[in-house]
Enzyme design. Structure first.
Site, PDB file in Angstrom:
ATOM      1  N   LYS A 115     103.693  50.186  88.062  1.00  0.00           N
ATOM      2  CA  LYS A 115     104.568  49.011  88.055  1.00  0.00           C
ATOM      3  C   LYS A 115     105.222  48.765  89.413  1.00  0.00           C
ATOM      4  O   LYS A 115     105.629  47.646  89.712  1.00  0.00           O
ATOM      5  CB  LYS A 115     105.647  49.157  86.977  1.00  0.00           C
ATOM      6  CG  LYS A 115     105.129  48.932  85.562  1.00  0.00           C
ATOM      7  CD  LYS A 115     106.252  48.519  84.639  1.00  0.00           C
ATOM      8  CE  LYS A 115     105.898  48.579  83.181  1.00  0.00           C
ATOM      9  NZ  LYS A 115     104.907  47.679  82.696  1.00  0.00           N
ATOM     10  N   LYS A 203      93.489  49.202  79.523  1.00  0.00           N
ATOM     11  CA  LYS A 203      94.070  48.952  78.196  1.00  0.00           C
ATOM     12  C   LYS A 203      94.425  47.472  78.039  1.00  0.00           C
ATOM     13  O   LYS A 203      94.710  46.793  79.028  1.00  0.00           O
ATOM     14  CB  LYS A 203      95.303  49.838  77.972  1.00  0.00           C
ATOM     15  CG  LYS A 203      96.535  49.404  78.712  1.00  0.00           C
ATOM     16  CD  LYS A 203      97.794  50.070  78.145  1.00  0.00           C
ATOM     17  CE  LYS A 203      99.009  49.468  78.856  1.00  0.00           C
ATOM     18  NZ  LYS A 203     100.291  49.868  78.365  1.00  0.00           N
ATOM     19  N   LYS A 206      99.947  42.996  77.554  1.00  0.00           N
ATOM     20  CA  LYS A 206     100.516  41.649  77.502  1.00  0.00           C
ATOM     21  C   LYS A 206     100.684  41.081  78.904  1.00  0.00           C
ATOM     22  O   LYS A 206     100.759  39.882  79.096  1.00  0.00           O
ATOM     23  CB  LYS A 206     101.828  41.616  76.707  1.00  0.00           C
ATOM     24  CG  LYS A 206     102.778  42.749  76.965  1.00  0.00           C
ATOM     25  CD  LYS A 206     103.852  42.868  75.868  1.00  0.00           C
ATOM     26  CE  LYS A 206     104.588  44.209  76.014  1.00  0.00           C
ATOM     27  NZ  LYS A 206     105.248  44.703  74.859  1.00  0.00           N
TER      28      LYS A 206
HETATM   29  P1  TYM Z   1     105.789  49.216  75.327  1.00  0.00           P
HETATM   30  O1  TYM Z   1     106.413  47.976  74.889  1.00  0.00           O
HETATM   31  O2  TYM Z   1     105.230  49.228  76.701  1.00  0.00           O
HETATM   32  O3  TYM Z   1     104.640  49.652  74.355  1.00  0.00           O
HETATM   33  C1  TYM Z   1     104.907  49.690  72.971  1.00  0.00           C
HETATM   34  C2  TYM Z   1     103.916  50.572  72.266  1.00  0.00           C
HETATM   35  O4  TYM Z   1     102.632  49.977  72.265  1.00  0.00           O
HETATM   36  C3  TYM Z   1     101.673  50.936  72.703  1.00  0.00           C
HETATM   37  N1  TYM Z   1     100.595  50.204  73.369  1.00  0.00           N
HETATM   38  C4  TYM Z   1      99.302  50.363  73.086  1.00  0.00           C
HETATM   39  N2  TYM Z   1      98.661  51.171  72.224  1.00  0.00           N
HETATM   40  C5  TYM Z   1      97.324  51.097  72.163  1.00  0.00           C
HETATM   41  N3  TYM Z   1      96.582  50.261  72.911  1.00  0.00           N
HETATM   42  C6  TYM Z   1      97.167  49.430  73.806  1.00  0.00           C
HETATM   43  N4  TYM Z   1      96.440  48.611  74.525  1.00  0.00           N
HETATM   44  C7  TYM Z   1      98.600  49.461  73.919  1.00  0.00           C
HETATM   45  N5  TYM Z   1      99.503  48.794  74.676  1.00  0.00           N
HETATM   46  C8  TYM Z   1     100.715  49.270  74.328  1.00  0.00           C
HETATM   47  C9  TYM Z   1     102.466  51.854  73.631  1.00  0.00           C
HETATM   48  O5  TYM Z   1     101.878  53.106  73.773  1.00  0.00           O
HETATM   49  C10 TYM Z   1     103.776  51.957  72.910  1.00  0.00           C
HETATM   50  O6  TYM Z   1     103.718  52.924  71.883  1.00  0.00           O
HETATM   51  N6  TYM Z   1     108.355  52.947  76.605  1.00  0.00           N
HETATM   52  C11 TYM Z   1     107.983  52.465  75.299  1.00  0.00           C
HETATM   53  C12 TYM Z   1     109.155  51.888  74.570  1.00  0.00           C
HETATM   54  C13 TYM Z   1     110.206  52.915  74.334  1.00  0.00           C
HETATM   55  C14 TYM Z   1     110.086  54.014  73.448  1.00  0.00           C
HETATM   56  C15 TYM Z   1     111.303  54.736  73.581  1.00  0.00           C
HETATM   57  C16 TYM Z   1     109.094  54.439  72.574  1.00  0.00           C
HETATM   58  C17 TYM Z   1     111.416  52.996  74.928  1.00  0.00           C
HETATM   59  N7  TYM Z   1     112.075  54.095  74.486  1.00  0.00           N
HETATM   60  C18 TYM Z   1     111.533  55.904  72.841  1.00  0.00           C
HETATM   61  C19 TYM Z   1     109.349  55.601  71.823  1.00  0.00           C
HETATM   62  C20 TYM Z   1     110.555  56.319  71.983  1.00  0.00           C
HETATM   63  C21 TYM Z   1     106.852  51.466  75.535  1.00  0.00           C
HETATM   64  O7  TYM Z   1     105.914  51.781  76.129  1.00  0.00           O
HETATM   65  O8  TYM Z   1     106.931  50.268  75.122  1.00  0.00           O
END
Ligand code: TYM
Length: 336
Positions: A115, A203, A206
């Site tokens: 990022k 992957k 969004k």
């Molecule tokens: P975020 O919003 O980036 O992703 C949310 C979840 O979606 C999963 N994900 C995917 N899984 C499979 N294939 C994909 N293409 C794909 N894109 C996204 C991510 O692995 C994630 O599970 N940092 C976290 C948010 C967070 C969090 C936490 C999670 C903040 N604090 C504490 C658990 C515990 C996140 O990546 O959000």
């Protein structure tokens, strides 16, 4: 009682990757375990503001919670929804953990590297992201944190911070399970990683600009079907589940299995050796479009009021639990 916890940022409408990789597995686990475990589902809104938010963040939060309900989450008194910014202990513990984490380990986080790449003025929030995430987890003594594969490094970081803290100050935090055990708990062979439809070595995300690379949960079902039909495959001419050599085809098999709730192995055997990729695409396109039709219909039936009621109850619970754990951490530093 044990706690299972997860969060999804709500910077925009979610993708099919978020849905299949994180939301749906969490809903299945929640329904299975919420009779005898706390299930904490929170919206990491402070994590959202590290980058631009599409639309109104407040509206995005409400929509995301509706997604869980539309995906079939069964409510009971052990299921808690809350917004991170409504529980100030998250930010406060993050600061304390900032004083335990090192620059070196934080700089090694892949998400930070990706990022911040090419950004002259990367904001500090992007760097601090995994430490706030560790606070999110450790405040609730969560052992299991179902997330997609891209987040495993952050879970490892939360484990390391908890162990270091406990070693220095005595048992304070429950150390989350190691990632191999997280995968077992999620009852999947490997963490799920839904691929970009056009560049399946990446992957699905969004933040990728190309419309046809991703399916959004608010896509018209027919439009989503078209995107599947135009997915990149390969020139090997035989259906085989091989993420390394045939990532596009493997991704379609994976999507088909998850969307139709069929074991991946069964889908792989059904299609093994098929030579007409078009037939597979057609079947996956139908399955995805059917799933979206049902999902979007259910979504329209959930009111904003229901979501706000859930948040009010969840935030009361979350503040109680988080405050108590924060106090332990403050005592360790002789702040209290
Ligand atoms: P975020 O919003 O980036 O992703 C949310 C979840 O979606 C999963 N994900 C995917 N899984 C499979 N294939 C994909 N293409 C794909 N894109 C996204 C991510 O692995 C994630 O599970 N940092 C976290 C948010 C967070 C969090 C936490 C999670 C903040 N604090 C504490 C658990 C515990 C996140 O990546 O959000």
């Amino acid at each position: 009682m044990k706690t299972i916890l997860t969060g999804i940022r709500t910077n925009s409408v979610l993708t099919l990757g978020n849905y299949l990789g994180a939301l749906l597995p969490m809903v299945r686990l929640a329904n299975k375990h919420s009779k005898d475990s706390h299930v904490n589902i929170f919206v990491p809104d402070l994590h959202s503001i590290i980058s631009e938010v599409d639309g109104d963040l407040k509206a995005n939060i409400v929509r995301t919670i509706k997604y869980y309900l539309a995906a079939g989450l069964e409510l009971n008194e052990n299921v808690h929804f809350y917004r991170q910014s409504y529980v100030p202990a998250h930010s406060e513990l993050c600061w304390i953990l900032n004083c335990v984490a090192t620059m070196g380990e934080t700089s090694r986080m892949i998400q930070y590297k990706e990022k911040s790449k090419g950004q002259e003025s990367c904001n500090v929030g992007i760097f601090d992201y995994p430490i706030l995430m560790a606070a999110d987890i450790l405040l609730y003594s969560a052992e299991f944190v179902p997330v997609g594969e891209d987040q495993f490094q952050h879970i490892e970081m939360a484990r390391n911070l908890a162990m270091r803290f406990n070693n220095r100050f005595g048992e304070t935090f429950v150390v989350p399970a190691r990632t191999s055990d997280q995968v077992k708990f999620m009852e999947v062979e490997n963490a799920i990683r839904i691929r970009d439809l056009l560049s399946p070595e990446k992957k699905m995300s969004k933040s990728t600009a190309a419309e046809n690379s991703k399916i959004m949960l608010d896509d018209e079902p027919a439009k989503a079907a078209k995107k599947i039909m135009s997915a990149t495959t390969d020139s090997l001419g035989k259906v085989k589940f091989d993420m390394f050599n045939q990532p596009g085809i493997s991704n379609l098999l994976q999507i088909e299995a998850l969307v139709t709730d069929t074991p991946l192995q069964d889908v792989i055997s059904t299609w093994a050796g098929e030579t007409r990729y078009g037939d597979l695409k057609k079947k996956v396109a139908e399955s995805v479009s059917e799933m979206l039709t049902v999902f979007q219909g259910r979504l329209a039936e959930i009111s904003d009021e229901q979501v706000y009621e859930l948040l009010e109850a969840g935030e009361k619970y979350a503040n109680e639990v988080a405050k108590a754990k924060l106090f332990d951490a403050q005592k360790a530093f002789k702040l209290r």
